[in-house]
Design a protein around this motif. Structure first.
Motif, short mmCIF file in Angstrom:
data_model
loop_
_atom_site.label_atom_id
_atom_site.label_comp_id
_atom_site.label_asym_id
_atom_site.label_seq_id
_atom_site.Cartn_x
_atom_site.Cartn_y
_atom_site.Cartn_z
N CYS B 132 0.63 -1.29 0.09
CA CYS B 132 -0.15 -0.23 -0.12
C CYS B 132 1.10 1.24 -0.06
O CYS B 132 1.71 1.22 0.79
CB CYS B 132 -1.06 -0.28 1.28
SG CYS B 132 -2.11 1.50 1.43
N PRO B 133 0.89 2.15 -0.91
CA PRO B 133 1.39 3.40 -1.18
C PRO B 133 1.13 4.40 -0.22
O PRO B 133 2.14 5.31 0.04
CB PRO B 133 1.19 3.88 -2.61
CG PRO B 133 -0.06 3.38 -2.86
CD PRO B 133 -0.26 1.90 -2.23
N THR B 134 0.02 4.47 0.53
CA THR B 134 -0.26 5.53 1.39
C THR B 134 -0.29 4.91 2.93
O THR B 134 -0.77 5.74 3.79
CB THR B 134 -1.71 5.87 1.09
OG1 THR B 134 -2.63 4.84 1.35
CG2 THR B 134 -1.66 6.30 -0.50
N ALA B 136 -2.65 2.99 4.11
CA ALA B 136 -4.46 2.89 4.29
C ALA B 136 -4.36 1.42 4.70
O ALA B 136 -5.13 1.13 5.65
CB ALA B 136 -5.01 3.33 3.05
N SER B 137 -3.63 0.53 3.92
CA SER B 137 -3.93 -0.71 4.34
C SER B 137 -3.08 -1.07 5.64
O SER B 137 -1.79 -0.89 5.71
CB SER B 137 -3.54 -1.70 3.34
OG SER B 137 -3.94 -2.93 3.40
N VAL B 147 -8.51 -1.32 6.30
CA VAL B 147 -8.26 -0.34 5.26
C VAL B 147 -8.62 0.88 6.07
O VAL B 147 -9.71 0.90 6.36
CB VAL B 147 -9.21 -0.60 3.85
CG1 VAL B 147 -8.88 0.65 3.05
CG2 VAL B 147 -8.43 -1.77 3.06
N CYS B 152 -6.98 5.81 1.97
CA CYS B 152 -7.18 4.75 0.77
C CYS B 152 -7.33 5.52 -0.39
O CYS B 152 -8.21 6.61 -0.56
CB CYS B 152 -8.20 3.76 0.99
SG CYS B 152 -8.41 2.92 -0.60
N ILE B 153 -6.54 5.55 -1.53
CA ILE B 153 -6.73 6.42 -2.86
C ILE B 153 -7.24 5.45 -3.98
O ILE B 153 -7.46 5.69 -5.16
CB ILE B 153 -5.43 6.87 -3.42
CG1 ILE B 153 -4.29 5.74 -3.38
CG2 ILE B 153 -4.85 8.15 -2.29
CD1 ILE B 153 -2.96 6.46 -4.04
N GLY B 154 -7.69 4.20 -3.50
CA GLY B 154 -8.26 3.28 -4.38
C GLY B 154 -7.43 2.90 -5.45
O GLY B 154 -8.04 2.39 -6.75
N CYS B 155 -6.11 2.83 -5.40
CA CYS B 155 -5.15 2.34 -6.38
C CYS B 155 -5.40 0.90 -6.72
O CYS B 155 -4.90 0.45 -7.58
CB CYS B 155 -3.73 2.56 -6.09
SG CYS B 155 -3.25 1.89 -4.67
N ARG B 156 -5.83 -0.02 -5.66
CA ARG B 156 -5.97 -1.38 -5.74
C ARG B 156 -4.82 -2.18 -5.85
O ARG B 156 -4.85 -3.47 -6.19
CB ARG B 156 -6.96 -1.76 -7.04
CG ARG B 156 -8.40 -1.53 -6.69
CD ARG B 156 -9.23 -1.23 -7.91
NE ARG B 156 -9.16 0.01 -8.59
CZ ARG B 156 -9.85 0.33 -9.66
NH1 ARG B 156 -10.40 -0.34 -10.28
NH2 ARG B 156 -9.78 1.60 -10.24
N TYR B 157 -3.60 -1.70 -5.32
CA TYR B 157 -2.38 -2.36 -5.42
C TYR B 157 -2.70 -3.65 -4.41
O TYR B 157 -2.40 -4.89 -4.82
CB TYR B 157 -1.18 -1.81 -4.83
CG TYR B 157 -0.54 -0.67 -5.87
CD1 TYR B 157 -0.95 -0.78 -7.12
CD2 TYR B 157 0.36 -0.13 -5.38
CE1 TYR B 157 -0.08 -0.11 -8.10
CE2 TYR B 157 1.24 0.75 -6.39
CZ TYR B 157 0.54 0.88 -7.91
OH TYR B 157 1.14 1.64 -8.59
N CYS B 158 -3.51 -3.49 -3.24
CA CYS B 158 -3.69 -4.40 -2.41
C CYS B 158 -4.46 -5.35 -2.74
O CYS B 158 -4.17 -6.77 -2.48
CB CYS B 158 -4.23 -3.71 -1.05
SG CYS B 158 -5.59 -2.90 -1.34
N ARG B 167 -10.04 -9.11 -1.37
CA ARG B 167 -10.45 -7.51 -1.33
C ARG B 167 -11.28 -7.18 -2.29
O ARG B 167 -11.11 -7.74 -3.47
CB ARG B 167 -9.26 -6.70 -1.14
CG ARG B 167 -8.61 -6.83 0.07
CD ARG B 167 -7.46 -5.79 0.46
NE ARG B 167 -7.24 -5.53 1.84
CZ ARG B 167 -6.73 -4.78 2.52
NH1 ARG B 167 -6.09 -3.93 1.68
NH2 ARG B 167 -6.42 -4.62 3.63
N VAL B 189 -10.93 0.60 -1.18
CA VAL B 189 -10.85 -0.95 -1.02
C VAL B 189 -11.47 -1.35 0.29
O VAL B 189 -11.25 -0.75 1.16
CB VAL B 189 -9.47 -1.44 -1.44
CG1 VAL B 189 -9.20 -2.87 -0.92
CG2 VAL B 189 -9.24 -1.28 -3.03
#
Ligand code: SF4
Ligand code: SF4
Lengths: 165, 259
Positions: B132-134, B136-137, B147, B152-158, B167, B189
Protein backbone atom coordinates in the motif's frame (compact mmCIF):
# COMPACT_ATOMS: atom_id res chain seq x y z
CA UNK A 1 -20.32 35.24 15.58
CA UNK A 2 -23.46 34.61 13.57
CA UNK A 3 -24.78 38.01 14.48
CA UNK A 4 -21.51 39.64 13.46
CA UNK A 5 -21.74 37.97 10.03
CA UNK A 6 -25.30 39.08 9.80
CA UNK A 7 -24.48 42.71 10.46
CA UNK A 8 -21.51 42.59 8.05
CA UNK A 9 -23.70 41.12 5.36
CA UNK A 10 -26.40 43.68 6.04
CA UNK A 11 -23.86 46.47 5.70
CA UNK A 12 -22.56 44.84 2.50
CA UNK A 13 -25.98 44.70 1.02
CA UNK A 14 -26.62 48.32 1.93
CA UNK A 15 -23.44 49.34 0.11
CA UNK A 16 -24.37 47.21 -2.89
CA UNK A 17 -27.86 48.60 -3.01
CA UNK A 18 -26.52 52.09 -2.83
CA UNK A 19 -24.08 51.35 -5.67
CA UNK A 20 -26.79 49.84 -7.83
CA UNK A 21 -29.13 52.74 -7.19
CA UNK A 22 -26.30 55.18 -7.74
CA UNK A 23 -25.66 53.75 -11.21
CA UNK A 24 -29.34 54.09 -11.93
CA UNK A 25 -29.71 50.45 -12.93
CA UNK A 26 -33.27 49.23 -12.86
CA UNK A 27 -33.16 46.11 -10.72
CA UNK A 28 -35.67 44.73 -8.29
CA UNK A 29 -35.20 44.73 -4.54
CA UNK A 30 -31.54 43.91 -3.72
CA UNK A 31 -30.98 40.22 -2.94
CA UNK A 32 -27.35 40.26 -1.89
CA UNK A 33 -27.96 40.29 1.84
CA UNK A 34 -30.61 37.61 1.69
CA UNK A 35 -28.50 34.48 1.16
CA UNK A 36 -30.47 31.79 3.00
CA UNK A 37 -29.16 31.61 6.55
CA UNK A 38 -28.22 28.18 7.86
CA UNK A 39 -30.94 26.59 9.89
CA UNK A 40 -29.37 25.44 13.11
CA UNK A 41 -31.81 23.09 14.73
CA UNK A 42 -31.39 22.27 18.37
CA UNK A 43 -30.01 18.79 19.04
CA UNK A 44 -32.66 16.17 19.68
CA UNK A 45 -31.11 15.18 22.99
CA UNK A 46 -29.03 17.08 25.52
CA UNK A 47 -28.74 20.75 26.34
CA UNK A 48 -25.07 21.34 25.73
CA UNK A 49 -22.62 20.02 23.15
CA UNK A 50 -19.53 18.13 24.38
CA UNK A 51 -17.59 21.37 23.96
CA UNK A 52 -18.53 25.02 24.01
CA UNK A 53 -20.79 25.84 21.05
CA UNK A 54 -18.62 28.67 19.70
CA UNK A 55 -15.55 26.41 19.92
CA UNK A 56 -17.37 23.60 18.11
CA UNK A 57 -18.45 25.89 15.28
CA UNK A 58 -14.84 26.69 14.49
CA UNK A 59 -13.06 23.50 15.50
CA UNK A 60 -15.34 20.47 15.18
CA UNK A 61 -13.35 19.21 12.19
CA UNK A 62 -10.11 19.15 14.17
CA UNK A 63 -11.67 17.16 16.98
CA UNK A 64 -13.26 14.78 14.47
CA UNK A 65 -9.94 14.19 12.70
CA UNK A 66 -8.11 13.32 15.92
CA UNK A 67 -10.88 11.01 17.10
CA UNK A 68 -11.14 9.40 13.66
CA UNK A 69 -7.51 8.27 13.78
CA UNK A 70 -7.85 6.95 17.31
CA UNK A 71 -10.91 4.96 16.33
CA UNK A 72 -9.78 3.56 13.00
CA UNK A 73 -6.17 2.81 13.87
CA UNK A 74 -6.27 2.05 17.59
CA UNK A 75 -9.86 0.92 18.03
CA UNK A 76 -10.77 3.52 20.67
CA UNK A 77 -14.53 3.96 20.51
CA UNK A 78 -15.37 6.65 23.07
CA UNK A 79 -18.53 8.58 22.15
CA UNK A 80 -17.08 12.02 22.93
CA UNK A 81 -15.86 13.69 19.70
CA UNK A 82 -17.02 10.76 17.56
CA UNK A 83 -18.90 11.53 14.36
CA UNK A 84 -21.38 8.86 15.29
CA UNK A 85 -22.32 10.69 18.45
CA UNK A 86 -22.65 14.00 16.55
CA UNK A 87 -25.15 12.23 14.34
CA UNK A 88 -26.95 10.65 17.28
CA UNK A 89 -27.63 14.09 18.74
CA UNK A 90 -28.07 16.22 15.66
CA UNK A 91 -30.06 14.09 13.23
CA UNK A 92 -33.14 16.02 12.21
CA UNK A 93 -36.49 14.97 13.59
CA UNK A 94 -38.02 15.28 10.14
CA UNK A 95 -35.56 13.30 8.03
CA UNK A 96 -33.79 11.27 10.74
CA UNK A 97 -30.53 12.37 9.16
CA UNK A 98 -27.86 15.06 9.47
CA UNK A 99 -27.46 15.38 5.72
CA UNK A 100 -30.51 14.15 3.80
CA UNK A 101 -32.28 17.48 3.31
CA UNK A 102 -31.02 21.02 2.72
CA UNK A 103 -31.91 22.07 6.24
CA UNK A 104 -30.34 19.13 8.06
CA UNK A 105 -27.70 20.01 10.62
CA UNK A 106 -24.45 19.35 8.74
CA UNK A 107 -25.59 20.30 5.25
CA UNK A 108 -27.30 23.51 6.30
CA UNK A 109 -24.14 25.20 7.60
CA UNK A 110 -21.79 23.62 5.14
CA UNK A 111 -23.71 24.81 2.11
CA UNK A 112 -23.92 28.29 3.64
CA UNK A 113 -20.15 28.27 4.13
CA UNK A 114 -19.63 26.61 0.70
CA UNK A 115 -17.55 23.81 2.20
CA UNK A 116 -18.05 20.39 0.64
CA UNK A 117 -18.14 17.54 3.15
CA UNK A 118 -17.31 14.03 2.02
CA UNK A 119 -17.89 12.34 5.39
CA UNK A 120 -21.15 10.96 4.12
CA UNK A 121 -19.70 9.27 1.05
CA UNK A 122 -18.80 6.57 3.55
CA UNK A 123 -20.56 7.33 6.83
CA UNK A 124 -24.25 6.82 7.38
CA UNK A 125 -26.06 10.10 8.01
CA UNK A 126 -28.57 8.44 10.31
CA UNK A 127 -28.32 7.37 13.92
CA UNK A 128 -30.07 4.02 13.67
CA UNK A 129 -28.19 0.83 14.27
CA UNK A 130 -26.63 -0.98 17.10
CA UNK A 131 -27.78 0.59 20.32
CA UNK A 132 -25.29 -1.57 22.15
CA UNK A 133 -22.31 0.38 20.82
CA UNK A 134 -21.86 2.45 23.94
CA UNK A 135 -23.76 3.49 27.01
CA UNK A 136 -24.81 6.90 25.69
CA UNK A 137 -26.44 5.18 22.74
CA UNK A 138 -28.31 2.78 24.94
CA UNK A 139 -29.77 5.68 26.86
CA UNK A 140 -31.04 7.30 23.72
CA UNK A 141 -32.42 4.23 22.00
CA UNK A 142 -35.92 5.67 22.37
CA UNK A 143 -34.88 8.70 20.30
CA UNK A 144 -33.75 6.37 17.61
CA UNK A 145 -37.14 4.76 17.55
CA UNK A 146 -38.67 8.16 17.19
CA UNK A 147 -36.32 9.12 14.40
CA UNK A 148 -36.65 5.80 12.66
CA UNK A 149 -40.43 5.98 12.58
CA UNK A 150 -40.20 9.38 10.96
CA UNK A 151 -37.73 8.27 8.34
CA UNK A 152 -40.44 5.81 7.23
CA UNK A 153 -39.41 3.99 4.05
CA UNK A 154 -35.70 4.37 4.70
CA UNK A 155 -35.57 2.01 7.66
CA UNK A 156 -35.56 -1.70 7.09
CA UNK A 157 -36.98 -4.29 9.42
CA UNK A 158 -33.46 -5.49 10.25
CA UNK A 159 -32.40 -2.07 11.34
CA UNK A 160 -35.36 -1.86 13.62
CA UNK A 161 -34.40 -5.21 15.03
CA UNK A 162 -30.89 -3.80 15.57
CA UNK A 163 -32.35 -0.95 17.61
CA UNK A 164 -34.42 -3.27 19.75
CA UNK A 165 -31.25 -5.23 20.51
CA UNK B 1 -5.64 -25.81 -2.40
CA UNK B 2 -5.88 -28.61 -4.90
CA UNK B 3 -2.24 -29.38 -4.19
CA UNK B 4 -2.98 -30.87 -0.83
CA UNK B 5 0.00 -31.30 1.38
CA UNK B 6 0.53 -34.15 3.81
CA UNK B 7 -1.37 -33.43 6.99
CA UNK B 8 1.78 -33.56 9.10
CA UNK B 9 2.84 -30.25 7.54
CA UNK B 10 0.44 -28.29 9.64
CA UNK B 11 -0.27 -30.41 12.64
CA UNK B 12 0.06 -28.58 15.95
CA UNK B 13 3.55 -29.96 16.30
CA UNK B 14 4.86 -28.31 13.11
CA UNK B 15 7.79 -25.95 13.75
CA UNK B 16 5.74 -22.93 12.67
CA UNK B 17 2.90 -23.74 15.01
CA UNK B 18 5.34 -24.28 17.83
CA UNK B 19 6.92 -20.89 17.20
CA UNK B 20 3.48 -19.30 17.21
CA UNK B 21 2.46 -20.94 20.47
CA UNK B 22 5.83 -20.05 21.98
CA UNK B 23 5.38 -16.38 21.19
CA UNK B 24 1.87 -16.43 22.58
CA UNK B 25 2.97 -17.99 25.84
CA UNK B 26 5.73 -15.42 26.19
CA UNK B 27 3.21 -12.60 25.80
CA UNK B 28 0.89 -14.26 28.27
CA UNK B 29 3.66 -14.65 30.82
CA UNK B 30 4.59 -10.99 30.41
CA UNK B 31 1.09 -9.89 31.23
CA UNK B 32 -0.03 -12.41 33.79
CA UNK B 33 0.00 -10.38 36.97
CA UNK B 34 -2.84 -12.47 38.24
CA UNK B 35 -2.09 -15.65 36.30
CA UNK B 36 -4.71 -16.77 33.84
CA UNK B 37 -7.12 -13.93 34.61
CA UNK B 38 -5.63 -10.87 32.96
CA UNK B 39 -5.61 -12.21 29.41
CA UNK B 40 -9.25 -13.21 29.39
CA UNK B 41 -10.17 -9.73 30.53
CA UNK B 42 -8.13 -8.19 27.75
CA UNK B 43 -9.80 -10.41 25.21
CA UNK B 44 -13.44 -10.07 26.15
CA UNK B 45 -14.03 -6.84 27.99
CA UNK B 46 -11.79 -4.13 26.56
CA UNK B 47 -13.08 -0.77 27.82
CA UNK B 48 -14.03 1.56 24.97
CA UNK B 49 -11.29 4.05 25.82
CA UNK B 50 -8.57 1.39 25.62
CA UNK B 51 -6.81 0.82 22.29
CA UNK B 52 -6.72 -2.67 20.76
CA UNK B 53 -3.94 -4.66 22.38
CA UNK B 54 -1.30 -6.88 20.85
CA UNK B 55 -1.80 -9.25 23.76
CA UNK B 56 -4.76 -10.46 21.72
CA UNK B 57 -4.66 -12.02 18.29
CA UNK B 58 -8.06 -12.58 16.80
CA UNK B 59 -8.36 -15.63 14.63
CA UNK B 60 -10.81 -18.07 13.15
CA UNK B 61 -10.87 -21.82 12.82
CA UNK B 62 -12.85 -23.15 9.87
CA UNK B 63 -13.85 -26.79 10.15
CA UNK B 64 -14.43 -27.70 6.51
CA UNK B 65 -15.74 -31.14 7.51
CA UNK B 66 -18.75 -29.40 9.11
CA UNK B 67 -19.31 -26.72 6.46
CA UNK B 68 -22.53 -27.73 4.66
CA UNK B 69 -23.02 -27.98 0.91
CA UNK B 70 -25.34 -25.27 -0.39
CA UNK B 71 -25.41 -23.37 2.90
CA UNK B 72 -24.68 -19.68 2.51
CA UNK B 73 -25.61 -18.48 5.99
CA UNK B 74 -22.19 -17.02 6.82
CA UNK B 75 -22.19 -14.93 3.65
CA UNK B 76 -25.72 -13.65 4.25
CA UNK B 77 -24.94 -12.81 7.87
CA UNK B 78 -21.84 -10.89 6.83
CA UNK B 79 -23.66 -8.83 4.23
CA UNK B 80 -26.45 -8.06 6.69
CA UNK B 81 -24.09 -7.07 9.50
CA UNK B 82 -21.78 -5.04 7.31
CA UNK B 83 -24.24 -3.66 4.79
CA UNK B 84 -22.78 -4.89 1.51
CA UNK B 85 -25.01 -6.08 -1.32
CA UNK B 86 -24.76 -9.81 -2.01
CA UNK B 87 -23.53 -10.76 -5.48
CA UNK B 88 -26.90 -12.23 -6.48
CA UNK B 89 -28.65 -8.93 -5.79
CA UNK B 90 -26.00 -6.70 -7.33
CA UNK B 91 -26.62 -4.80 -10.55
CA UNK B 92 -22.98 -5.44 -11.46
CA UNK B 93 -22.16 -8.91 -10.14
CA UNK B 94 -18.59 -8.81 -11.44
CA UNK B 95 -17.90 -5.71 -9.38
CA UNK B 96 -19.87 -6.78 -6.33
CA UNK B 97 -18.02 -6.80 -3.01
CA UNK B 98 -17.33 -10.18 -1.46
CA UNK B 99 -16.09 -9.92 2.09
CA UNK B 100 -16.67 -13.65 2.44
CA UNK B 101 -17.60 -16.23 -0.19
CA UNK B 102 -18.38 -19.92 -0.25
CA UNK B 103 -16.11 -22.21 -2.25
CA UNK B 104 -16.90 -25.74 -3.34
CA UNK B 105 -13.83 -27.71 -4.24
CA UNK B 106 -13.46 -31.11 -5.76
CA UNK B 107 -10.41 -33.31 -5.71
CA UNK B 108 -9.98 -34.27 -9.39
CA UNK B 109 -8.60 -37.69 -8.48
CA UNK B 110 -11.00 -38.89 -5.82
CA UNK B 111 -14.00 -36.63 -6.58
CA UNK B 112 -14.12 -35.75 -2.90
CA UNK B 113 -15.96 -32.47 -2.35
CA UNK B 114 -14.92 -29.86 0.16
CA UNK B 115 -16.94 -26.82 1.23
CA UNK B 116 -15.39 -23.83 2.85
CA UNK B 117 -15.80 -20.09 3.25
CA UNK B 118 -12.96 -17.90 2.01
CA UNK B 119 -12.38 -14.51 3.60
CA UNK B 120 -9.52 -12.18 4.48
CA UNK B 121 -7.03 -14.41 6.29
CA UNK B 122 -5.83 -11.57 8.51
CA UNK B 123 -2.22 -12.42 7.75
CA UNK B 124 0.37 -11.62 10.41
CA UNK B 125 2.62 -10.60 7.49
CA UNK B 126 0.03 -9.12 5.15
CA UNK B 127 1.16 -8.49 1.56
CA UNK B 128 -1.67 -5.97 1.18
CA UNK B 129 -0.04 -3.83 3.85
CA UNK B 130 3.42 -4.19 2.28
CA UNK B 131 2.32 -2.81 -1.07
CA UNK B 132 0.00 0.00 0.00
CA UNK B 133 1.55 3.31 -1.10
CA UNK B 134 -0.34 5.43 1.41
CA UNK B 135 -0.33 3.29 4.54
CA UNK B 136 -4.11 2.96 4.31
CA UNK B 137 -3.92 -0.81 4.45
CA UNK B 138 -2.78 -1.66 7.95
CA UNK B 139 -2.76 -4.29 10.65
CA UNK B 140 -4.29 -3.36 13.98
CA UNK B 141 -2.50 -4.29 17.20
CA UNK B 142 -4.86 -7.22 17.74
CA UNK B 143 -4.08 -8.70 14.32
CA UNK B 144 -7.12 -7.44 12.41
CA UNK B 145 -6.15 -6.20 8.94
CA UNK B 146 -8.14 -3.15 7.86
CA UNK B 147 -8.30 -0.39 5.27
CA UNK B 148 -8.27 3.16 6.57
CA UNK B 149 -10.69 4.68 4.09
CA UNK B 150 -9.56 8.18 4.99
CA UNK B 151 -6.21 7.53 3.33
CA UNK B 152 -7.08 4.87 0.72
CA UNK B 153 -6.70 6.27 -2.80
CA UNK B 154 -8.35 3.30 -4.50
CA UNK B 155 -5.24 2.27 -6.44
CA UNK B 156 -6.07 -1.42 -5.85
CA UNK B 157 -2.44 -2.54 -5.42
CA UNK B 158 -3.55 -4.44 -2.34
CA UNK B 159 -6.18 -6.32 -4.34
CA UNK B 160 -3.44 -7.52 -6.67
CA UNK B 161 -1.11 -8.41 -3.79
CA UNK B 162 -3.60 -10.44 -1.78
CA UNK B 163 -3.08 -14.16 -2.52
CA UNK B 164 -6.63 -14.95 -1.43
CA UNK B 165 -8.59 -12.47 -3.59
CA UNK B 166 -10.07 -11.26 -0.34
CA UNK B 167 -10.45 -7.60 -1.23
CA UNK B 168 -12.84 -5.66 -3.43
CA UNK B 169 -13.29 -2.05 -4.51
CA UNK B 170 -16.48 -0.09 -4.03
CA UNK B 171 -17.20 1.14 -7.56
CA UNK B 172 -20.34 3.14 -7.09
CA UNK B 173 -21.81 5.60 -4.67
CA UNK B 174 -23.64 3.81 -1.88
CA UNK B 175 -26.15 6.63 -1.35
CA UNK B 176 -26.39 6.48 2.42
CA UNK B 177 -27.20 2.78 2.57
CA UNK B 178 -24.26 2.10 4.91
CA UNK B 179 -24.65 0.82 8.43
CA UNK B 180 -23.80 3.46 11.05
CA UNK B 181 -21.19 1.14 12.56
CA UNK B 182 -19.66 0.17 9.23
CA UNK B 183 -18.58 3.13 7.14
CA UNK B 184 -17.65 2.14 3.58
CA UNK B 185 -17.75 3.99 0.33
CA UNK B 186 -16.97 4.65 -3.29
CA UNK B 187 -13.35 4.57 -4.39
CA UNK B 188 -12.08 2.59 -1.41
CA UNK B 189 -10.96 -0.98 -1.09
CA UNK B 190 -12.57 -3.16 1.57
CA UNK B 191 -12.51 -6.68 2.95
CA UNK B 192 -13.58 -8.73 5.93
CA UNK B 193 -12.86 -6.82 9.14
CA UNK B 194 -13.47 -9.74 11.53
CA UNK B 195 -16.55 -7.65 12.42
CA UNK B 196 -14.30 -5.11 14.11
CA UNK B 197 -17.33 -3.13 15.31
CA UNK B 198 -18.58 -6.23 17.15
CA UNK B 199 -15.14 -7.06 18.51
CA UNK B 200 -14.73 -3.53 19.90
CA UNK B 201 -18.18 -3.75 21.44
CA UNK B 202 -17.03 -6.85 23.33
CA UNK B 203 -19.17 -9.40 21.46
CA UNK B 204 -16.12 -11.62 21.04
CA UNK B 205 -17.65 -13.18 17.94
CA UNK B 206 -18.25 -12.44 14.27
CA UNK B 207 -21.55 -12.36 12.39
CA UNK B 208 -20.55 -15.31 10.18
CA UNK B 209 -19.57 -17.53 13.10
CA UNK B 210 -22.74 -16.64 14.98
CA UNK B 211 -24.84 -17.53 11.93
CA UNK B 212 -23.02 -20.82 11.40
CA UNK B 213 -23.56 -21.79 15.01
CA UNK B 214 -27.22 -20.71 14.85
CA UNK B 215 -27.70 -22.95 11.83
CA UNK B 216 -26.30 -25.83 13.86
CA UNK B 217 -23.24 -26.41 11.68
CA UNK B 218 -20.58 -25.12 14.10
CA UNK B 219 -18.03 -24.91 11.31
CA UNK B 220 -16.70 -21.49 12.32
CA UNK B 221 -14.99 -20.69 15.60
CA UNK B 222 -13.74 -17.18 16.35
CA UNK B 223 -11.52 -16.25 19.24
CA UNK B 224 -8.23 -15.08 20.68
CA UNK B 225 -5.41 -17.27 19.43
CA UNK B 226 -3.02 -15.69 21.93
CA UNK B 227 -5.04 -16.86 24.90
CA UNK B 228 -4.06 -20.46 25.60
CA UNK B 229 -7.33 -20.96 27.51
CA UNK B 230 -9.61 -19.84 24.68
CA UNK B 231 -11.81 -22.33 22.84
CA UNK B 232 -10.05 -21.62 19.55
CA UNK B 233 -6.60 -22.23 21.05
CA UNK B 234 -7.81 -25.46 22.62
CA UNK B 235 -9.25 -26.70 19.32
CA UNK B 236 -6.13 -25.63 17.41
CA UNK B 237 -4.06 -27.68 19.84
CA UNK B 238 -6.19 -30.76 19.21
CA UNK B 239 -7.14 -30.62 15.54
CA UNK B 240 -4.82 -30.87 12.56
CA UNK B 241 -5.22 -27.57 10.73
CA UNK B 242 -3.78 -25.98 7.63
CA UNK B 243 -3.12 -22.51 6.38
CA UNK B 244 -4.11 -21.95 2.78
CA UNK B 245 -0.96 -21.39 0.73
CA UNK B 246 1.13 -22.08 3.81
CA UNK B 247 4.15 -21.91 1.49
CA UNK B 248 3.84 -18.12 1.47
CA UNK B 249 4.65 -18.03 5.18
CA UNK B 250 2.16 -15.28 6.00
CA UNK B 251 1.11 -16.73 9.37
CA UNK B 252 -2.61 -16.57 8.79
CA UNK B 253 -5.30 -15.67 11.29
CA UNK B 254 -7.70 -18.12 9.61
CA UNK B 255 -6.91 -21.81 9.96
CA UNK B 256 -8.70 -24.64 8.15
CA UNK B 257 -9.39 -28.16 9.35
CA UNK B 258 -10.32 -30.86 6.86
CA UNK B 259 -8.81 -29.48 3.68
S1 SF4 C 1 -5.73 -12.20 3.19
FE1 SF4 C 1 -5.27 -10.61 1.68
S2 SF4 C 1 -6.36 -8.80 2.40
FE2 SF4 C 1 -6.28 -10.23 4.14
S3 SF4 C 1 -4.42 -9.63 5.30
FE3 SF4 C 1 -3.80 -11.26 3.87
S4 SF4 C 1 -3.10 -10.15 2.06
FE4 SF4 C 1 -4.28 -8.68 3.27
S1 SF4 D 1 -6.35 0.59 -2.81
FE1 SF4 D 1 -6.18 1.76 -0.87
S2 SF4 D 1 -5.59 0.26 0.68
FE2 SF4 D 1 -5.23 -0.72 -1.32
S3 SF4 D 1 -3.07 -0.32 -1.79
FE3 SF4 D 1 -4.25 1.37 -2.75
S4 SF4 D 1 -4.31 3.01 -1.18
FE4 SF4 D 1 -3.67 1.10 -0.13
Amino acid sequence: MASKIKSLLARGSAVLTAAVLGLGLAVGPAQAGDAPKPVITKAVKGEQCVEDTEYMRKNHMKLLNVHRDKTVIEGVRTPKHSLKECINCHASEQTGSVAAAKEDFCVSCHSYAAVKIDCFDCHSTKPQGSAAMHSLNAETAHYKHKLASQANAKVSAEEMAGIAK
Amino acid sequence: MSDMKPMSDNTPSSPERRRFVGAATATAAGLAIAPGVMLIEVAHGRPEDQPASSAVRWGMLVDATKCATGCNDCVTACSTENGWTPVAESKHPKQAPQWIRKLELQDPLTQMETNLPMLCQHCAEPPCVDVCPTGASFKRADGIVLVNRHTCIGCRYCMMACPYKARSLVHESLNDTQKPDVPRGIGCVEACTFCVQKVDRGDGNTACAEACTAAGHNALLFGDMNDPESEISRRLRELPTKQVRADLNLNLGVRYHGI
